[in-house]
Design an enzyme around this catalytic site. Structure first.
Site, short mmCIF file in Angstrom:
data_model
loop_
_atom_site.label_atom_id
_atom_site.label_comp_id
_atom_site.label_asym_id
_atom_site.label_seq_id
_atom_site.Cartn_x
_atom_site.Cartn_y
_atom_site.Cartn_z
CG HIS A 1 37.42 35.77 47.14
ND1 HIS A 1 37.93 35.09 48.21
CD2 HIS A 1 36.59 34.91 46.50
CE1 HIS A 1 37.43 33.87 48.23
NE2 HIS A 1 36.61 33.73 47.21
CG HIS B 1 39.39 30.44 44.16
ND1 HIS B 1 39.64 31.79 44.24
CD2 HIS B 1 38.31 30.21 44.96
CE1 HIS B 1 38.74 32.35 45.05
NE2 HIS B 1 37.92 31.42 45.48
CG HIS C 1 33.70 31.24 43.42
ND1 HIS C 1 33.56 32.59 43.62
CD2 HIS C 1 34.49 30.80 44.43
CE1 HIS C 1 34.23 32.96 44.70
NE2 HIS C 1 34.80 31.88 45.22
CD GLU C 2 35.36 27.10 45.37
OE1 GLU C 2 36.61 27.22 45.49
OE2 GLU C 2 34.56 27.71 46.11
#
Ligand SMILES: *[C@@H]1O[C@H](CO)[C@@H](O)[C@H](O)[C@H]1NC(C)=O
Ligand SMILES: *[C@@H]1O[C@H](CO)[C@@H](O)[C@H](O)[C@H]1NC(C)=O
Ligand SMILES: *[C@@H]1O[C@H](CO)[C@@H](O)[C@H](O)[C@H]1NC(C)=O
Length: 491
Positions: A238, A232, A228-229
């Site tokens: 998101h 980014h 997830h990180e």
């Protein structure tokens, strides 16, 4: 019961840049912990707070979160349904937002876990079009992305807890194995990524130039949090901030904490490119539904599609998350130019091996033409309903080191459908994201979308009818057991 096995705390001070050290005296009133935290994460913190405050005001004044009568009605209905769920009392939040809220860091981040550069903050031109996207494409795109098959030099802070490093590597490997993005530990370059054991889980968006940090701190040590990180870091925002999100989620603005409305901002169609990827509740880039809630028993995000209320957020990147990155990074063009392949069951060309297909849930083979044999077949017949219990877990009342998983496919004869009724779901430790145990169901013919997820009986509708011959079910557990019972027949 926090999933991270990381226990030692490293000093974030070692990650400070000389420039930021100069700011120390002005933070004299903060505790040491706050100093470290603020310094470690933010250069223009004051500018950040100012911009977020403007955004909060704009969101309130523009009525962006206001809804028409129909949406009000859906919201009211859904919230009434929740109020009968006594189990919501003790819902446990093990996700990124929960970790960052506990660390007190959440107010210094955008959308809960994102750092923005000065340039990005300034480009958040309030009351005009914004240079932000789900897959961020600013004016200088593609110079904000790392490039197809180009090494992204990665280092891991020397003080990073040793027993947490494998998870970082597994997270990098996921993106490396499934896309043309290439995280390369030890590679050299001016623009690079450094993992730190900061106070929470957060990242910058896209390539910002020079060294940029990704924090995978205490409580963040799962592969899915790392992916997830890194999502980014690659340039993804998101899912729930997509411009089309209002068709899929309702923001329950009455339950949003004061001063956090900016976390529910959405993009504009003008400057947003979702690359034709459908909105996916179970995306690895979607929030859980209780983020920034005043009352943590009541969701701030309500799914328009009732079946997906408890399916928001995904422990790992999905088929569509991978496809989004492959389109954003132009991986098909970069790797598979001139090679065509024909895929069945909604498979797509595999950018890592262009002659074969990547298959959605339940299918396998070079062209996705075969049923995945890891799904145990349960044949269904017309007539009386048949009852079946399924189970995962080792029965021990402790967190297991590996996830116990089982997969099933209920199969109707050709041309028929499946009727499925859940009579019980018993998961010992149900969490907001079902990470300790749960089940997932794919009832549609098209299995590209992540399935509906549940770890409490109340989270599932009782009755499902498939639109094709197959229903795929997964059950998993990492604490004691997950049991589920259902009846089925072909229809
Ligand atoms: C919630 O937790 C509290 C304290 O641990 C316990 O007393 C209560 O029975 C629990 N409620 C439910 C509905 O499980
Ligand atoms: C919300 O916060 C703002 C400042 O950020 C403050 O002016 C306002 O009074 C607060 N409202 C409530 C209801 O606490
Ligand atoms: C869960 O399923 C297992 C395996 O079928 C069974 O042995 C166990 O008794 C079940 N537990 C509960 C509480 O139903």
């Amino acid at each position: 019961l926090i999933s991270s096995s990381i226990t030692s705390v490293s000093s974030t001070l070692s990650t400070m840049s000389p420039l930021l050290l100069l700011l120390l005296p002005s933070l004299a009133l903060c505790s040491i912990k706050d100093e470290e935290r603020v310094i470690a994460i933010h250069e223009p913190l004051a500018l950040f707070h100012k911009k977020m405050h403007q955004l909060d005001k704009e969101i309130e004044q523009s009525g962006k979160l206001e809804m028409d009568d129909e949406r009000q009605k859906i919201l009211k209905e859904r919230l009434e349904a929740f109020s009968h769920l006594s189990h919501m009392d003790n819902i446990t939040h093990t996700d990124v937002l929960g970790v960052n809220a506990n660390s007190g860091l959440i107010n210094d981040l955008y959308e809960g876990d994102i750092l923005l550069t000065k340039e990005q903050l300034e480009s958040l031109s309030i009351s005009s079009s914004r240079a932000r996207r789900q897959a961020w494409k600013p004016k200088r795109f593609p110079s904000n992305i790392w490039g197809a098959n180009k090494d992204i030099p990665v280092s891991i802070d020397a003080s990073y807890p040793r027993d947490g490093i494998q998870v970082l590597r597994d997270g990098m490997r996921f993106w490396n194995d499934n896309t043309c993005v290439r995280f390369a530990e030890g590679a050299q370059g001016v623009n690079k990524v450094k993992f730190i054991y900061g106070d929470g889980c957060y990242s910058w968006i896209g390539m910002i130039g020079n060294e940029q940090q990704v924090s995978i701190g205490r409580g963040c040590g799962t592969v899915g949090t790392v992916t997830h990180e890194l999502g980014h870091t690659i340039g993804l925002y998101h899912t729930q901030s997509r411009y089309d999100r209002d068709q899929y989620v309702i923001v329950n603005d009455k339950n949003i904490q004061n001063g956090t409305a900016h976390n529910f901002d959405k993009e504009t169609a003008e400057n947003t490119d979702n690359y034709g990827i459908p909105y996916e509740y179970g995306s690895n880039m979607h929030y859980e539904p209780f983020g920034f809630a005043k009352d943590r028993k009541i969701p701030t995000l309500v799914a328009v599609s009732k079946d997906y209320q408890f399916s928001m957020g995904g422990d790992m990147p999905t088929f569509y998350d991978v496809l989004l990155v492959n389109k954003y990074y132009n991986c098909f063009e970069a790797n598979c130019k001139g090679v065509s392949v024909s895929c069945k069951n909604n498979g797509v060309q595999d950018v890592k091996n262009c002659r074969i297909c990547r298959c959605p849930t339940g299918y396998t083979g070079n062209d996705c033409g075969r049923m995945d044999p890891s799904f145990e077949v349960i044949p269904a017949k017309d007539g009386a309903r048949v009852s079946k219990s399924i189970s995962a877990g080792n029965g021990k009342w402790e967190t297991a080191t590996t996830l116990s998983k089982k997969s099933y496919v209920i199969q109707a004869p050709a041309g028929k459908r499946i009727e499925l009724i859940f009579t019980n779901i018993d998961v010992v430790f149900p969490t907001g994201d079902c990470s300790y145990g749960g089940i997932q169901i794919w009832k549609n013919k098209d299995t590209r979308m992540n399935g509906m997820r549940a770890c409490r009986k109340e989270e599932l509708a009782q009755y499902y009818l498939s639109d094709g011959e197959n229903v795929f079910i997964k059950i998993w557990n990492k604490y004691a057991y997950s049991n589920a019972t259902f009846t089925y027949r072909s229809y």
